[in-house]
Design an enzyme around this catalytic site. Structure first.
Site, PDB file in Angstrom:
ATOM      1  N   GLY A 122       0.854  -1.171   0.000  1.00 14.71           N
ATOM      2  CA  GLY A 122       0.000   0.000   0.000  1.00 14.71           C
ATOM      3  C   GLY A 122       0.889   1.219   0.000  1.00 14.71           C
ATOM      4  CB  SER A 123       1.809   3.877  -0.961  1.00 14.00           C
ATOM      5  OG  SER A 123       2.616   2.838  -1.426  1.00 14.00           O
ATOM      6  CG  ASN A 124      -0.135   6.819   3.815  1.00 16.79           C
ATOM      7  OD1 ASN A 124      -1.294   6.458   3.674  1.00 16.79           O
ATOM      8  ND2 ASN A 124       0.599   6.468   4.864  1.00 16.79           N
ATOM      9  CG  ASN A 160      -2.852   2.247  -0.564  1.00 17.34           C
ATOM     10  OD1 ASN A 160      -2.318   2.169   0.522  1.00 17.34           O
ATOM     11  ND2 ASN A 160      -2.187   2.429  -1.691  1.00 17.34           N
ATOM     12  NE  ARG A 178      -3.020   2.896   5.086  1.00 22.04           N
ATOM     13  CZ  ARG A 178      -2.755   2.842   3.785  1.00 22.04           C
ATOM     14  NH1 ARG A 178      -2.162   3.874   3.192  1.00 22.04           N
ATOM     15  NH2 ARG A 178      -3.062   1.780   3.068  1.00 22.04           N
TER      16      ARG A 178
END
Length: 799
Positions: A246-248, A518, A547
């Site tokens: 995933g990621s931000n 995501n 998130r």
């Protein structure tokens, strides 16, 4: 002398190299790989200058030589992981490790070495990658990329020839061998299809016509998939919260910053072990290319990074990169199917794999005009091959070897407009979004993916009964394979048939902030929602993850406050706020007394928790174990008293439904679990969330997806070992980048698991300790900063 001219002469003139090397302290000339200073391979050469934390700054005269230096430097840090990956893409795991062992999951979802080998050997036997390499650009890879791959293989091989492997994971192993440029391309192919064929490897290699199955021979017919169950399984399979990556990422425009220039914070969440790790470097061809950032192992380009004008990062996107075609089989022949009333035969691909201490294994895979027949997408989503129907998987990224060309375009970009142009020209990103900022103050979000061109109209017209359930729920289309007019269409601006062109992609330019964690493109900016895209890209007006909600709250407040600097990005990365705690902890503490009247300590600890996941946070561990239980047993819609509203998507749903019996049980079970493990309910998080490196216990902060923490950590629970004793995936390569008007970007970076997986390396855990202390590396991008490094070491790799 102009800096660029001087740097070019350093890279190109052997005499100058000797002078530079001789002028440095004696330790600076040592090869961090432990070998000679002057390896060679067919005339290729590069200069590698190492600064703090083992970060190499690679200078070369052209792309082949740059690849040479990059391959050499990656091998020095990660030779065992790289060699393991090359075994994978050559279909040789069973030969060395046995057919029943399991790969590390970095290059496919295969559950056994045999399944992995059957798939990748099939790709190899079919010449799939060779055909892609022969495809002219832009549909195929560019000449520059081919040169990089050629050089990378040569550099890797040169390191192997000149150095002794000290990593115990593969020291003296006969499977550590030289590679070719084709092997590097095969690894790139594996990365491209990770979200498609790579997700279905077991289903491709195990698919059998019904006559070949014992069940069919007894006369039983496998049942047709249940639409409702299959739709839910597909939703779970492609849900971001269930992914191992995933990621931000957030970009701020100049309207929000202290100096009117852009800012970017990239925070990918990737595995901490195995072949999907990032590796840091700076790559320079004087006058042509100068980029710093992180590469996926085995990749010859910088995938996420920055230069003196632009910074970018990626987040795993919600677009579904595959679809299924339901085949109507010819009566009496399960290996033939009908298209527009005419039969077509499937193409059998017989694949043979060697095994360790055993006979070779031969299996047949079945291919159609749409792609391979699959028996399922993972164990939870079976797709039975019956006498009347089978399912074929369409993965357009199986014709995409352009991802590294996209990265090259980013590396050469001078603005976010150039980033968008690189995406338009190359169209190479298979499963990620792009977030970017530039020194002129512009911001960009775009979901520019290679996706099958399935419009909502096509899905409505061509979905089978199964597809009418799966497509709305998950974006997985199941189309009628018996009609040629149900194949994905093509856009005139697409570089390959059957995919969406750039004009159809969700894009947001120059918003005060653009953020993605995501979820779909809808709330890249909560004040400027993106709509109008097809369902296959993702959803609109649906609940966001915690998130995403927490991230949007944080960055919107930052943008509103304004006057932002790189230091603000650094604070955001390690704020370690737990949005679930802010939403839930007060409700839980109030309801706790009646739910657990016999255990007031639980209520006290939950109520006193500071709602963060810092290493010194007391109560975070108890809340984490409670929240995992509660959300694992209660459906999302039932967890809250106030439901989701599309008119208020960041703040809803809210108010915990503490009246559920699962609430009290989750609290009691979490407390009992910790006490049984000898862990105090109010123990500081870092005492029981840590990694061990060479016997050193390193506490780490961060929290799980369910808690909604920006600084994500998905740790591995081992109560007998003391709690969370390793991180499976989470925060990996972090970069906080801005500009101050000089030629040098203002950049801070961090690689949470460090550069090397070799326990003997000094860079095995040095950045992991930085991560634990929430400290950063000041990037040395400009030449003056590199040469001032107190840790400077120079390796000359040349003839």
């Amino acid at each position: 002398m102009h800096l660029r001219t001087r740097l070019k002469r350093l890279a190109l003139t052997g005499a100058a190299l000797a002078v530079v090397t001789a002028s440095l302290p004696g330790a600076a000339a040592a090869d961090p790989g432990g070998g000679e200073r002057h390896p060679s391979d067919r005339g290729l050469s590069a200069v590698i200058r190492y600064t703090e934390y083992g970060i190499p700054h690679i200078v070369a005269r052209d792309y082949a030589n740059l690849g040479f230096g990059t391959g050499w430097a990656q091998a020095a840090d990660q030779v065992c992981v790289l060699a393991d990956g090359f075994l994978t893409v050559n279909g040789e795991r069973s030969r060395y490790f046995g057919p029943d062992g399991a790969p590390d999951g970095s290059l496919s979802s295969a559950t056994t070495n045999l399944s992995s080998d059957l798939y990748f050997r099939g790709v190899k036997d079919a010449g799939t990658v060779e055909e892609l390499l022969r495809t002219p650009a832009p549909a195929g890879p560019s000449r520059d990329l081919k040169e990089l791959m050629r050089g990378w293989a040569a550099g890797y091989n040169a390191w192997l020839r000149k150095n002794r492997v000290t990593d115990p994971a593969c020291a003296h192993a006969d499977w550590v061998r030289p590679v070719t440029a084709l092997d590097v391309a095969r690894r790139g192919f594996a990365v491209s299809v990770l979200g498609g064929q790579g997700r279905a490897v077991d289903g491709i290699t195990a698919a059998r016509p019904p006559a070949a199955s014992p069940v069919a021979r007894r006369g039983a017919v496998p049942e047709t998939p249940d639409p409702a169950r299959t739709a839910e399984a597909a939703r779970e399979l492609f849900a971001p919260e269930n992914a191992t990556m995933g990621s931000n990422a957030v970009a701020f425009s100049g309207s929000t910053t202290a100096n009117g220039r852009g800012l970017l914070l990239g925070n990918p969440h990737y595995p901490w072990q195995g072949g999907r790790r990032f590796w840091q470097s700076q790559q320079t061809i004087p006058g042509e290319l100068n980029v710093s950032g992180a590469s996926l192992l085995g990749t010859p380009v910088v995938n996420i990074g920055f230069n003196d004008k632009v910074a970018w990062s990626h987040t795993v996107a919600t677009g579904v990169p595959v679809n299924l075609h339901q085949l109507a089989l010819v009566p009496g022949d399960p290996t033939a199917y009908l298209v527009d009333g005419r039969p077509e035969r499937m193409t059998p691909r017989e694949v043979t794999v060697g095994t360790k201490d055993g006979s070779p294994v031969t299996r047949t895979q079945w291919w159609t005009r749409y792609g391979p027949v699959v028996g399922g997408l993972g164990a939870q989503l079976p797709l039975p091959w019956t006498t009347s129907a089978a399912y074929a998987l369409n993965d357009p990224n199986a014709a995409n070897l352009r991802g590294s060309d996209t990265a090259l375009g980013f590396a050469r970009a001078r603005s976010v407009r150039d980033v968008a142009d690189a995406l338009r020209r190359t169209q190479g990103l298979p499963w990620v979004n792009t977030v970017a900022a530039d020194s002129a103050g512009h911001s960009l979000f775009t979901q520019s993916q290679v996706l099958p061109r399935i419009t909502d109209e096509l899905a409505a017209r061509c979905s089978t009964p199964l597809g009418r359930a799966t497509y709305p729920a998950s974006g997985v289309a199941v189309l009628d394979g018996s009609r040629s007019d149900c194949a994905p269409g093509s856009d005139p601006d697409a570089v390959q048939p059957g995919v969406f062109g750039p004009a159809r992609m969700p894009v947001l330019r120059d918003a005060p902030y653009v953020e993605n964690s995501n979820d779909s493109a809808w709330l890249a900016n909560a004040d400027r929602p993106l709509t109008g895209y097809e369902r296959i890209f993702g959803t609109v007006a649906t609940p966001r993850s915690l998130r995403t909600r927490g991230g949007v709250e944080d960055v919107a407040a930052m943008a509103e406050r304004g006057r932002l600097t790189v230091a603000d990005l650094q604070r955001q990365q390690f704020a370690n706020r737990a949005p679930a705690g802010d939403l839930v902890a007060a409700d839980a503490a109030r309801a706790c007394a009646s739910a657990l009247p016999e255990d007031p300590e639980v209520c006290r600890v939950i109520g006193a928790w500071d709602r963060t996941v810092n290493t010194d946070s007391r109560g975070a561990l108890l809340f984490d174990r409670f929240w995992r239980r509660f959300t694992g047993t209660v459906k999302p819609a039932d967890q809250w008293k106030v439901p989701f509203s599309a008119d208020d998507p960041v703040r809803t749903p809210h108010t915990l439904n503490t009246g559920l019996p699962e609430f009290a049980k989750a609290l009691a079970d979490a407390a009992a679990e910790l006490r049984a493990a000898g862990i105090a309910l109010d123990a500081p998080l870092g005492a029981h969330q840590f990694v061990v490196r060479n016997g050193e216990r390193i506490p780490v902060s961060g929290g799980t997806e369910a808690l909604g923490v920006w600084n994500k950590a998905e740790p591995v629970w081992n109560a007998a070992g003391g709690g969370y004793v390793e991180v499976a995936h989470g925060t990996s390569h972090v970069q906080a980048v801005g500009w101050d008007g000089s030629r040098c970007p203002v950049a801070r970076t961090l690689l949470s698991y460090s550069q090397s997986s070799n326990p003997a390396s000094p860079h095995y855990s040095d950045q992991t300790r930085l991560y634990a202390d929430e400290r950063w590396v000041t990037s040395r991008f400009c030449e003056k900063d590199i040469l001032r490094s107190p840790a400077l070491r120079v390796v000359v790799v040349r003839d």
